[in-house]
Design an enzyme around this catalytic site. Structure first.
Site, PDB file in Angstrom:
ATOM      1  N   ARG A  14       0.901  -1.253   0.023  1.00 56.48           N
ATOM      2  CA  ARG A  14      -0.038  -0.093  -0.062  1.00 56.48           C
ATOM      3  C   ARG A  14       0.921   1.293   0.029  1.00 56.48           C
ATOM      4  NH1 ARG A  14      -2.571  -3.988   2.106  1.00 56.48           N
ATOM      5  NH2 ARG A  14      -0.672  -4.740   2.733  1.00 56.48           N
ATOM      6  N   THR A  15       1.676   1.425   0.934  1.00 62.88           N
ATOM      7  CA  THR A  15       2.397   2.551   1.180  1.00 62.88           C
ATOM      8  C   THR A  15       3.498   2.969  -0.043  1.00 62.88           C
ATOM      9  OG1 THR A  15       2.478   2.075   3.344  1.00 62.88           O
ATOM     10  CG2 THR A  15       3.988   3.734   2.635  1.00 62.88           C
ATOM     11  N   ARG A  50      11.111   3.830   3.902  1.00 66.59           N
ATOM     12  CA  ARG A  50      10.684   2.942   5.132  1.00 66.59           C
ATOM     13  C   ARG A  50      11.726   2.299   5.235  1.00 66.59           C
ATOM     14  NH1 ARG A  50       5.583  -0.944   4.757  1.00 66.59           N
ATOM     15  NH2 ARG A  50       4.674   0.656   5.461  1.00 66.59           N
ATOM     16  N   LYS A  64      26.439  -4.658  -0.627  1.00 66.09           N
ATOM     17  CA  LYS A  64      28.000  -4.668  -0.600  1.00 66.09           C
ATOM     18  C   LYS A  64      28.380  -3.799   0.557  1.00 66.09           C
ATOM     19  CE  LYS A  64      27.894  -4.412  -5.483  1.00 66.09           C
ATOM     20  NZ  LYS A  64      28.071  -3.372  -6.853  1.00 66.09           N
ATOM     21  N   HIS A  77       4.550   5.980  11.677  1.00 63.12           N
ATOM     22  CA  HIS A  77       3.853   5.743  10.470  1.00 63.12           C
ATOM     23  C   HIS A  77       2.942   6.760  10.119  1.00 63.12           C
ATOM     24  CE1 HIS A  77       2.737   4.106   6.605  1.00 63.12           C
ATOM     25  NE2 HIS A  77       2.488   2.692   7.155  1.00 63.12           N
TER      26      HIS A  77
HETATM   27  N1   CP Z   1      -0.455  -0.097   6.042  1.00 58.31           N
HETATM   28  C1   CP Z   1       0.682  -0.386   5.524  1.00 58.31           C
HETATM   29  O1   CP Z   1       1.761   0.383   5.863  1.00 58.31           O
HETATM   30  O2   CP Z   1       0.781  -1.401   4.410  1.00 58.31           O
HETATM   31  P1   CP Z   1       1.902  -1.677   3.768  1.00 58.31           P
HETATM   32  O3   CP Z   1       2.872  -2.257   4.826  1.00 58.31           O
HETATM   33  O4   CP Z   1       1.642  -2.638   2.608  1.00 58.31           O
HETATM   34  O5   CP Z   1       2.554  -0.410   3.061  1.00 58.31           O
END
Ligand code: CP
Length: 320
Positions: free
Chosen positions: A65-66, A115, A93, A143
């Protein structure tokens, strides 16, 4: 302040946590997302707001999603979006995160979306580069765009957030979503109740100003919104509960429990869902569920985040 010169509400080039945002900034971002949501209804789903800008997606953890919604958000704003493929990159590496980021920045990147499994990684990056940094989830820490899209979805459904009773249920201990949701909901005036087994929701969370209970049944009738969290097996070093069957028995949302809720209760989940564990399939796919609407709204929210951060970095210039 000089009379007649209005200070812009949003002046941040980075989005690292929801904690740093004021109520006014959150509402401004949600209103900006509202206007971007309309773009997705057009036959040509694009605006030139970030034309000529480059957004790089740096995902060191799996995501559907993100990652996809940030990529689509960048494309809808007419930016060039580049996916940094960590698994085939030179980090394999031994190159560090900061060296990797500085090399990417040297290619003329405007926004890095990160992320990372380490809490604090986004802030660490923001201190080292000149471009904008957006936190797309760092360890168990934060998040922020998930919290913003959750707030957007609640406001869209309920017309307000102030005064609502919101339960967050499940693996609070390992959840960056829970930590960001708690802060965002509180800033907008909701009452937050955390629910789960003592191993995953300790009384320590009361220090965040939330109510903690281990009795899911008792709070069902009073909730306006119930957000079910995924059991994060990948972050558990020891089992957080005796068995999955027992977890489902005490903390799973199913049709029987839904019947004991208010008729207009909103059932949320950030995804990915463990069907049949935290959420029964018929509830996940039923009319009370906002799961896919959350995903749709995530696109508009991420368009707003990219646009506002870039605009702040550019000194407040307006979209063409
Ligand atoms: N909700 C969420 O962060 O989903 P993903 O890990 O798929 O990005």
């Amino acid at each position: 302040m000089t009379a007649g010169i209005e200070r812009p509400v949003w002046t941040r080039k980075h989005l690292l946590t929801i904690n740093e945002l004021s109520r006014e900034e959150i509402l401004f971002l949600l209103d900006t997302a509202e206007s971007f949501k309309e773009v997705s209804t057009r036959s040509v789903k694009k605006v030139p707001a970030l034309r000529g800008r480059v957004v790089v997606l740096m995902f060191f953890e799996d995501s559907t999603r993100t990652r996809m919604s940030f990529e689509l958000a960048a494309q809808r704003l007419s930016a060039d979006a580049i996916d940094f493929a960590e698994k085939v990159s030179s980090t394999k590496k031994g190159e560090t995160l900061l060296d990797t980021a500085r090399n990417i920045e040297a290619m003329g990147v405007d926004i890095m979306v990160l992320r990372h499994p380490a809490a604090g990684a986004a802030e660490h990056l923001a201190r080292a580069v000149n471009c904008c940094v957006v936190n797309a989830g760092d360890g168990q820490h934060a998040h922020p765009t998930q919290a913003l899209l959750d707030l957007f979805t609640i406001r869209e459904h309920k017309g307000r957030i102030e005064g609502l009773n919101v339960a967050i249920v499940g693996d609070i201990l390992h959840s960056r979503v829970a930590r960001s949701d708690i802060r965002g909901l509180q800033k907008l005036g909701a009452r937050v109740t955390l629910v789960g087994p003592p191993t995953l929701v300790s009384r320590d969370f009361e220090a965040m100003g939330a109510r903690v209970t281990h009795d899911f049944e008792s709070i069902l009738p009073e909730m306006d919104v119930i957000s079910m969290l995924r059991i994060q097996k990948e972050r558990m070093t020891a089992s957080g509960f005796p068995s999955v069957r027992e977890y489902v028995h005490f903390y799973g949302m199913n049709r029987e429990r839904l019947r004991r809720c208010r008729p207009d209760v909103l059932i949320m989940h950030p995804g990915p869902v463990n069907r049949g564990i935290e959420l029964a399939a018929d509830v996940a796919d039923g009319p009370s569920s906002s799961i896919l609407r959350q995903v749709t709204n995530g696109l508009a929210v991420r368009m707003a985040v990219l646009f506002l951060c870039q605009q702040a970095a550019a000194g407040g210039e307006h979209a063409p």
